[in-house]
Design a protein around this motif. Structure first.
Motif, short mmCIF file in Angstrom:
data_model
loop_
_atom_site.label_atom_id
_atom_site.label_comp_id
_atom_site.label_asym_id
_atom_site.label_seq_id
_atom_site.Cartn_x
_atom_site.Cartn_y
_atom_site.Cartn_z
N TYR A 179 0.81 -1.22 0.00
CA TYR A 179 0.00 0.00 0.00
C TYR A 179 0.85 1.27 0.00
CZ TYR A 179 -3.38 -3.49 1.43
OH TYR A 179 -4.16 -4.61 1.48
N LEU A 180 2.15 1.12 -0.02
CA LEU A 180 3.03 2.28 0.14
C LEU A 180 3.04 3.21 -1.07
CD1 LEU A 180 6.14 0.77 1.95
CD2 LEU A 180 4.47 2.38 2.87
N LEU A 181 2.89 4.50 -0.78
CA LEU A 181 3.11 5.55 -1.78
C LEU A 181 4.58 5.95 -1.79
CD1 LEU A 181 0.17 8.08 -1.36
CD2 LEU A 181 0.72 6.72 -3.37
N GLY A 182 5.19 5.91 -0.62
CA GLY A 182 6.59 6.28 -0.52
C GLY A 182 7.04 6.33 0.92
N VAL A 183 8.34 6.54 1.08
CA VAL A 183 8.96 6.63 2.40
C VAL A 183 9.81 7.90 2.43
CG1 VAL A 183 10.57 5.54 4.03
CG2 VAL A 183 9.02 4.12 2.66
N ILE A 184 9.65 8.67 3.49
CA ILE A 184 10.47 9.86 3.72
C ILE A 184 11.26 9.56 4.99
CG2 ILE A 184 10.50 12.34 4.20
CD1 ILE A 184 7.67 12.43 2.87
N SER A 185 12.57 9.63 4.89
CA SER A 185 13.39 9.20 6.02
C SER A 185 14.54 10.15 6.29
CB SER A 185 13.94 7.80 5.76
OG SER A 185 14.77 7.38 6.83
N ASP A 186 14.79 10.34 7.57
CA ASP A 186 16.03 10.98 8.00
C ASP A 186 17.16 10.00 7.70
OD1 ASP A 186 17.84 12.67 9.20
OD2 ASP A 186 17.09 12.39 11.24
N ILE A 187 18.38 10.45 7.79
CA ILE A 187 19.51 9.55 7.55
C ILE A 187 20.03 8.99 8.87
CG2 ILE A 187 21.90 9.43 6.74
CD1 ILE A 187 21.09 11.32 4.50
N ARG A 188 20.03 9.81 9.92
CA ARG A 188 20.52 9.33 11.22
C ARG A 188 19.36 9.21 12.19
NH1 ARG A 188 24.12 12.92 15.08
NH2 ARG A 188 23.69 14.24 13.31
N PHE A 189 19.19 8.01 12.72
CA PHE A 189 18.18 7.75 13.75
C PHE A 189 18.54 6.45 14.45
CE2 PHE A 189 16.47 6.52 9.59
CZ PHE A 189 16.17 5.18 9.76
N PRO A 190 17.87 6.11 15.54
CA PRO A 190 18.26 4.92 16.30
C PRO A 190 18.06 3.61 15.54
CG PRO A 190 16.96 6.39 17.66
CD PRO A 190 16.89 6.92 16.26
N ARG A 191 19.06 2.75 15.71
CA ARG A 191 19.01 1.39 15.19
C ARG A 191 19.59 0.51 16.28
NH1 ARG A 191 21.88 -0.73 9.62
NH2 ARG A 191 20.89 -2.78 9.63
N GLN A 192 18.85 -0.49 16.68
CA GLN A 192 19.22 -1.37 17.78
C GLN A 192 19.53 -0.57 19.05
OE1 GLN A 192 22.35 -3.75 16.07
NE2 GLN A 192 20.87 -5.12 15.09
N GLY A 193 18.72 0.47 19.28
CA GLY A 193 18.83 1.25 20.50
C GLY A 193 19.91 2.31 20.53
N LYS A 194 20.70 2.43 19.45
CA LYS A 194 21.79 3.42 19.41
C LYS A 194 21.66 4.27 18.16
CE LYS A 194 24.96 0.35 21.79
NZ LYS A 194 26.15 -0.48 21.67
N SER A 195 22.06 5.53 18.26
CA SER A 195 22.04 6.42 17.11
C SER A 195 22.97 5.87 16.03
CB SER A 195 22.49 7.82 17.52
OG SER A 195 22.40 8.68 16.41
N ASP A 196 22.44 5.75 14.81
CA ASP A 196 23.20 5.19 13.70
C ASP A 196 23.25 6.22 12.58
OD1 ASP A 196 24.03 3.85 11.36
OD2 ASP A 196 23.07 1.97 11.98
N ASP A 197 24.45 6.66 12.22
CA ASP A 197 24.63 7.71 11.22
C ASP A 197 24.19 7.30 9.82
OD1 ASP A 197 25.64 9.34 13.16
OD2 ASP A 197 27.74 9.08 12.59
N SER A 198 24.02 6.03 9.56
CA SER A 198 23.61 5.59 8.23
C SER A 198 22.36 4.72 8.23
CB SER A 198 24.76 4.84 7.55
OG SER A 198 25.08 3.68 8.29
N ALA A 199 21.56 4.81 9.29
CA ALA A 199 20.35 3.99 9.38
C ALA A 199 19.39 4.26 8.22
CB ALA A 199 19.64 4.23 10.72
N GLY A 200 19.23 5.51 7.84
CA GLY A 200 18.33 5.85 6.73
C GLY A 200 18.82 5.31 5.40
N ILE A 201 20.13 5.35 5.20
CA ILE A 201 20.69 4.81 3.96
C ILE A 201 20.48 3.30 3.91
CG2 ILE A 201 22.85 4.45 2.68
CD1 ILE A 201 23.70 7.25 3.86
N GLU A 202 20.70 2.63 5.04
CA GLU A 202 20.47 1.18 5.09
C GLU A 202 18.99 0.85 4.89
OE1 GLU A 202 22.77 -1.17 4.99
OE2 GLU A 202 24.17 0.51 4.87
#
Length: 184
Positions: A140-163
């Protein structure tokens, strides 16, 4: 108050609207446990409508996608300050477009279906929640808008959005994904 409200009425949405960002960040971990969402009041008159729509979208998305095929936009952002200013803009535009469709409707029944069929916005504040929403609503997705840095596995991840973008694109190559950041 929020804990007592939840005890009296399980499942009731509870939202915190703060004025001072610094104080909120100090209490953020505790606030995340006590509230469904946290917003910064920035004087935006549309903030209450935004909060109501976000809560409605979260509550109705499963039924609306299943029954009517409503489309979904996922916003991945952990900055309260940013999504508090960004979501009112998104909802204003979506409501403007839905209203334009309503003017073209023939009768009230068609108007109700079209208003219900407006895209839903779902907010994820970490990698795991974003992936879960992607997997649950992928068709059902039209799209995703994402920051690049946000928490991954409880820690801030500088490339979480890219991944996240890589994961999404590996599964749905033509799905629009917008990456944004206030960081260079």
């Amino acid at each position: 108050f929020s804990r007592k409200a939840r005890k009296l009425c399980p499942g009731i949405p509870v939202v915190l609207m703060a004025i001072h960002h610094r104080e909120l960040e100090q209490e953020r971990e505790e606030a995340n446990k006590a509230y469904d969402n946290v917003f910064i009041w920035n004087g935006e008159s549309k903030m209450l409508l935004t909060i109501i729509k976000l809560v409605e979208d979260r509550m109705n998305v499963a039924a609306d996608t299943d029954q009517v095929g409503v489309r979904v936009i996922i916003l991945v952002e952990n900055s309260v300050r940013f999504y508090s200013s960004y979501l009112p803009l998104m909802y204003t535009e979506i409501m403007r477009q839905a209203s334009a469709l309503l003017r073209e409707s023939i009768n009230r029944s068609t108007q109700r279906v079209r208003m219900r069929a407006r895209p839903k916005i779902l907010l994820a504040e970490n990698f795991e929640d974003a992936v879960e929403l992607f997997e649950q609503y992928r068709e059902y997705l039209l799209g995703v808008i994402s920051d690049i840095r946000f928490p991954r596995q409880g820690k801030s991840d500088d490339s979480a959005g890219i991944e996240l973008a890589r994961l999404i694109k590996s599964e749905i190559s033509d799905l629009p994904v917008l990456l944004q950041s206030s960081d260079q």
